[in-house]
Design a protein around this motif. Sequence first.
Motif: not given
Length: 304
Positions: A61-73
Amino acid sequence: QGVTCAGGHRCCPRGSHCSADGESCGPSLGMGGAHMAPHAVPCPDGQSECPDDATCCMTANGTWGCCPMPQASCCADKVHCCPHATICDLAHGRCLSPAGDDVPLGTTFPAWKRQPSVPVTLSQVLCPDGRSVCPDGSTCCQLPSAQYGCCPLQNAVCCSDYIHCCPRGSTCDPGEGSCQLEGGGTQPWLRKLPALRRAGDVRCDEQTSCPDGSTCCRLASGAWGCCPLEQAVCCPDHIHCCPRGSTCNPAGSSCLLAAGGTQPWLRKLPALRRAGDVRCDEQTSCPDGSTCCRLGSGAWGCCP
């Protein structure tokens, strides 16, 4: 170093907290302190952030989300993500490592808006009942019991469920369990904490007490906990409690009221030792039996 949500079936990354329904993760809450992770990861829009050891990924939807891993792909579907140095294989629902090993896809969760630091001071907010107080920088909001609780935001919006609250200028959205922010976007709503009475306490035993207007209930450990209701019913799970005259309903995670209807049951808080305190610095202290911990703002908070 994740945070386990109620029920033990879900968890959130370090530096965040679980929503009341356990379906989403939100910023770490400090009473009167900054409402962000102690070492948050800022997203490229300059307004959103993720917990430490997470990665900002753009969502569908164009907003930012968080992947629960450092320096993720961040995967192309804008929903999933993979660990550092792996490749998203959406066709097979996996992450491919250089060694050829399969790793499960991760799922992003919504990032939250950065909030300004609120310094902790020794002053308090007096609630309309004239007996309850909240920490400076918070807002008095009524609880289902008609007593007052504290929303850890200044000039907050008290939600109509009498349990949650949202930042100033936003709108409570009970259907989504979130706050609709001015200018668009959402963030997880916050759960109120019981307010403290200005004087007096409820004695559990020779060493332990609860705030005035609450009830001593045993926890599963055998230690005393505090239900934020007067003459409350202590539920048999040793975790929750209900208003006087009602019945605990474990199947519905609620209280069956004497006059009919239900309301969400309340979670007990650990009781406090009756004497002494823990000194953080020359101006600040925490109750005996707790620990001084720095908040994101650099001010002191109390871990119970």
